[in-house]
Design a protein around this motif. Sequence first.
Motif, short mmCIF file in Angstrom:
data_model
loop_
_atom_site.label_atom_id
_atom_site.label_comp_id
_atom_site.label_asym_id
_atom_site.label_seq_id
_atom_site.Cartn_x
_atom_site.Cartn_y
_atom_site.Cartn_z
N GLN A 21 44.04 31.06 45.45
CA GLN A 21 44.82 32.06 45.12
C GLN A 21 45.92 31.79 44.11
N THR A 22 46.59 30.53 44.30
CA THR A 22 47.33 30.18 43.17
C THR A 22 46.99 29.59 41.79
N GLU A 23 45.69 29.23 41.97
CA GLU A 23 44.81 28.86 40.61
C GLU A 23 44.59 30.22 39.98
N GLY A 24 44.20 31.25 40.65
CA GLY A 24 43.89 32.52 40.16
C GLY A 24 45.13 33.10 39.55
N ALA A 25 46.48 32.86 40.07
CA ALA A 25 47.72 33.67 39.54
C ALA A 25 48.10 32.61 38.56
N ASN A 26 47.74 31.69 38.41
CA ASN A 26 48.35 30.49 37.45
C ASN A 26 47.53 30.90 36.33
N ASN A 27 46.20 31.26 36.42
CA ASN A 27 45.25 31.18 35.03
C ASN A 27 45.48 32.52 34.35
N SER A 28 46.36 32.37 33.25
CA SER A 28 46.66 33.63 32.57
C SER A 28 45.78 34.12 31.66
N GLY A 29 44.76 33.24 31.06
CA GLY A 29 43.93 33.78 30.23
C GLY A 29 42.61 34.51 30.91
N SER A 30 42.33 34.45 32.29
CA SER A 30 41.42 35.22 32.81
C SER A 30 41.54 36.70 32.63
N SER A 31 40.31 37.41 32.82
CA SER A 31 40.51 38.98 32.60
C SER A 31 40.78 39.59 34.03
N PHE A 32 41.17 40.70 34.24
CA PHE A 32 41.58 41.40 35.38
C PHE A 32 40.56 41.57 36.26
N GLY A 33 39.19 41.47 35.93
CA GLY A 33 37.95 41.73 36.54
C GLY A 33 37.77 40.30 37.23
N PHE A 35 40.21 38.27 37.94
CA PHE A 35 41.12 37.93 38.99
C PHE A 35 40.68 38.66 40.17
N MET A 36 40.59 39.90 40.12
CA MET A 36 40.08 40.63 41.25
C MET A 36 39.10 40.16 42.05
N GLY A 37 37.87 39.55 41.40
CA GLY A 37 36.82 39.01 41.93
C GLY A 37 37.11 37.56 42.89
N ASP A 38 37.98 36.77 42.26
CA ASP A 38 38.74 35.90 42.81
C ASP A 38 39.53 36.30 44.19
N VAL A 39 40.14 37.27 44.09
CA VAL A 39 40.80 38.03 45.25
C VAL A 39 40.03 38.45 46.31
N ALA A 40 39.04 39.10 45.90
CA ALA A 40 37.88 39.77 46.75
C ALA A 40 37.39 38.52 47.47
N ASP A 41 37.01 37.34 46.62
CA ASP A 41 36.29 36.34 47.20
C ASP A 41 37.17 35.41 48.31
N ALA A 74 27.00 40.63 40.79
CA ALA A 74 27.78 42.04 40.54
C ALA A 74 28.05 42.17 38.96
N PRO A 75 28.06 43.63 38.70
CA PRO A 75 28.08 44.02 37.16
C PRO A 75 29.46 43.41 36.73
N ALA A 76 29.30 43.33 35.40
CA ALA A 76 30.48 43.01 34.60
C ALA A 76 32.02 43.47 35.05
N GLY A 77 32.19 45.00 35.12
CA GLY A 77 33.33 45.43 35.82
C GLY A 77 33.68 45.04 37.06
N LEU A 78 32.77 44.65 37.76
CA LEU A 78 33.16 44.18 39.11
C LEU A 78 33.31 43.12 39.42
N GLY A 79 33.46 42.15 38.52
CA GLY A 79 33.84 40.75 38.79
C GLY A 79 32.61 39.73 38.60
N GLY A 80 31.60 40.27 38.34
CA GLY A 80 30.29 39.64 37.91
C GLY A 80 30.55 39.10 36.42
N ALA A 81 29.23 38.70 35.92
CA ALA A 81 29.10 38.53 34.31
C ALA A 81 28.00 39.16 33.51
N LYS A 82 27.29 40.20 34.28
CA LYS A 82 26.12 40.89 33.58
C LYS A 82 26.53 42.31 33.58
#
Length: 140
Positions: A21-33, A35-41, A74-82
């Motif tokens: 969770q702290t790595e996800g919060a510190n990574n400012s270059g990642s997209s919202f999707g 981030f939310m995928g990391d939170v859900a995981d 998962a589709p790209a908008g839901l945290g996946g890459a496809k």
Amino acid sequence: MSNINGVNSSGFNATQLQNAQTEGANNSGSSFGDFMGDVADGALAGVAAVAPFFPGGELVKMAANGLRGLSDQAPAGLGGAKGEKLDQMWEMQEQNQMFNLQYMHLQQELQSDNRHFSTMSNLLKARHDTAKAAINNMRV
């Protein structure tokens, strides 16, 4: 049973969740999707870690681990890459709407035909009853 703060039977360490969770919060270059995928995981991992301590928790743990395994599909908008799967899903929904409209049109045609048939049947029955009554009146 294992300790909640330590490694439980699923091999998940509670400190790993905090680190993720702290790595996800510190990574400012990642997209919202992402981030939310990391939170859900992380949330699913937490559920899997705590579930064995409740009645029926093994089933919940298996479900949470199964959902975590689906995150790469998962589709790209839901945290996946496809993104293609999301496009395919929209295309299938459009086709489904088109088929539903065709089915509704067919139902309307059948209802219209049924009304016409009922009307003609009632008219012919009334005509027959009138002719029969006229014939019966002549015999008397």
